[in-house]
Design an enzyme around this catalytic site. Structure first.
Site, PDB file in Angstrom:
ATOM      1  CD1 TRP A  72      40.090  31.295  41.784  1.00  5.82           C
ATOM      2  CD2 TRP A  72      40.874  32.246  43.619  1.00  5.82           C
ATOM      3  NE1 TRP A  72      40.154  30.109  42.752  1.00  5.82           N
ATOM      4  CE2 TRP A  72      40.798  30.892  44.009  1.00  5.82           C
ATOM      5  CE3 TRP A  72      41.401  33.082  44.478  1.00  5.82           C
ATOM      6  CZ2 TRP A  72      40.969  30.315  45.060  1.00  5.82           C
ATOM      7  CZ3 TRP A  72      41.643  32.496  45.756  1.00  5.82           C
ATOM      8  CH2 TRP A  72      41.566  31.028  46.072  1.00  5.82           C
ATOM      9  CG  ASP A 104      44.981  33.803  38.467  1.00  5.49           C
ATOM     10  OD1 ASP A 104      45.736  32.811  38.338  1.00  5.49           O
ATOM     11  OD2 ASP A 104      44.163  34.026  39.450  1.00  5.49           O
ATOM     12  CE  LYS A 124      44.196  25.871  42.672  1.00  8.48           C
ATOM     13  NZ  LYS A 124      43.863  27.348  42.495  1.00  8.48           N
TER      14      LYS A 124
HETATM   15  C1  LIG Z   1      43.874  28.611  43.264  1.00  8.94           C
HETATM   16  C2  LIG Z   1      43.642  29.635  42.575  1.00  8.94           C
HETATM   17  C3  LIG Z   1      44.248  31.130  43.115  1.00  8.94           C
HETATM   18  C4  LIG Z   1      44.781  31.050  44.630  1.00  8.94           C
HETATM   19  O1  LIG Z   1      45.942  30.431  44.627  1.00  8.94           O
HETATM   20  P1  LIG Z   1      46.752  30.316  46.054  1.00  8.94           P
HETATM   21  O2  LIG Z   1      48.012  29.551  45.669  1.00  8.94           O
HETATM   22  O3  LIG Z   1      46.004  29.637  47.114  1.00  8.94           O
HETATM   23  O4  LIG Z   1      46.963  31.924  46.541  1.00  8.94           O
HETATM   24  C5  LIG Z   1      44.286  32.090  42.437  1.00  8.94           C
HETATM   25  N1  LIG Z   1      43.660  32.121  40.889  1.00  8.94           N
HETATM   26  C6  LIG Z   1      43.272  31.018  40.508  1.00  8.94           C
HETATM   27  C7  LIG Z   1      42.532  31.213  39.161  1.00  8.94           C
HETATM   28  C8  LIG Z   1      43.323  29.851  41.145  1.00  8.94           C
HETATM   29  O5  LIG Z   1      42.604  28.667  40.688  1.00  8.94           O
END
Ligand SMILES: *Cc1c(COP(=O)(O)O)cnc(C)c1O
Length: 356
Positions: free
Chosen positions: A101, A168, A192
């Site tokens: 990511w 993030d 998540k």
């Molecule tokens: C799942 C995830 C993403 C991507 O998320 P999307 O909703 O599929 O764009 C980005 N960063 C982290 C840390 C993630 O776990």
């Protein structure tokens, strides 16, 4: 058979949230309409949006120097929207590269300005988090991924810097207590740890905005979304509603302190089982292990397929490692009960004795 849901995302949600969300699809708050049928500018929905935004601030103990907005798209949209709003083409942003990511965030940011990768653990297959690196104070911001969902590492202390930190938090938001005022911008996709796919939460410190010359398309402009109270266009109404219900659930269960207590209980049980059984092998630097996503391997690669097959038979869902990493990944988000981790570790014990 009861399923144990270890999915990495979209992932497990509290049963009460699923129940309430399903009721609202039939009829929302005695309106005679479904949540899918009401206007987003009606008081019914505006109340939902306001409650969601204020619960985020309350749970994270943030003051009014922060704005909370709910935006369309996944965290991947933010990889682009952040540099578009914060980084002019002649400026440099510092980024940490700790996995899939973070690397994607770097790639997108380099479309808008200069990117300086100040730390990377790529040399050891992303099994650790760098410490003691320097962030040039000319950097516009420092971007980190607070929890590396794919690789199984997590920041447990923040880098020492005066540069604004952007994080993030897609896979560990609302899972622990922290001094969140140390961050200038935090963002997370909902699927998540806080709800259904289709919405992002972005928390931004007001003074971070308005510092670049680039014209920003309205729909991408944080400032415009803040001024419109996240109602510039039709928001993902249902996803915001599910997020609000999840936030209510977190608060009712005891807030972030309680989420953290449960999280520690779950991950300590799992990691101690991995460490005592020679059948399993966790390669993540001990102090950097993720409390949300445990990534590990079978010491004998030939045991991986039979172990995953056994998990499947026993109703353990979502434990296969990410496609580029392999091995096993067990995600332990807020809604996962300790009983599920107990069931999983019993299965590990059983497997270890039968193959020995
Ligand atoms: C799942 C995830 C993403 C991507 O998320 P999307 O909703 O599929 O764009 C980005 N960063 C982290 C840390 C993630 O776990």
């Amino acid at each position: 058979m009861k399923k144990h849901n270890f999915n990495s995302g979209p992932s497990i949600l509290p049963q009460t949230v699923l129940q309430q969300a399903s009721e609202a699809i039939i009829e929302f708050n005695n309106t005679g309409l479904s949540i899918l049928e009401i206007g987003h500018r009606t008081p019914h929905f505006m109340t939902v949006m306001e409650e969601a935004r204020s619960l985020v601030k309350e749970l994270m103990q943030l003051d009014d120097s922060y704005d909370v907005i709910f935006l369309h798209g996944g965290a991947t949209t933010q990889f682009m929207q952040i540099p578009m709003n914060l980084l002019d083409s002649n400026e440099t942003a510092a980024y940490c590269d700790h996995g899939v990511w973070g690397s994607k965030a770097i790639k997108e940011a380099s479309l808008f300005g200069k990117v300086d990768v100040v730390a990377s653990s790529k040399d050891k297959s992303y099994t650790y988090i760098n410490k003691g690196f320097t962030v040039p104070n000319t950097s516009k911001y420092l971007h980190i991924t607070s929890n590396n969902t794919v690789e199984g590492t997590q920041w447990h202390s923040l880098p020492d810097t005066d540069v604004p930190i952007v994080a993030d938090m897609s896979s560990d938001i609302f899972s622990r207590e922290m001094d969140f005022s140390k961050f200038s911008l935090m963002y997370a996709g909902a699927q998540k740890n806080m709800g259904a796919a289709g919405v992002n939460v972005v928390l931004v410190k007001k003074d971070l905005l308005g510092t670049i010359k680039r014209p920003i398309p309205s729909i991408m402009d944080y400032q415009k979304h803040i001024e419109a109270n996240s109602l510039m266009n039709t928001p993902p109404v249902f996803a915001v509603y599910v997020a609000m219900l999840t936030l209510r659930w977190i608060k009712a269960e005891g807030g972030l302190a309680e989420m953290e207590r449960r999280s520690l209980e779950k991950c300590n049980l799992l990691y101690s089982t991995i460490d005592t059984l020679s059948t399993f092998d966790c390669r993540i630097n001990v102090e950097d292990r993720s409390r949300m996503n445990a990534v590990f391997f079978l010491s004998n690669p030939a045991h991986e397929a039979p172990f995953l097959e056994l998990c499947k038979q026993e109703g353990m869902v979502g434990v296969k490692g990410y496609r580029t990493v392999g091995g096993v990944r067990v995600s332990m988000y807020n809604a996962l009960a300790l009983e599920s981790v107990e069931a999983f570790t019993s299965l590990m014990q059983h497997f270890a004795t039968t193959i020995a």
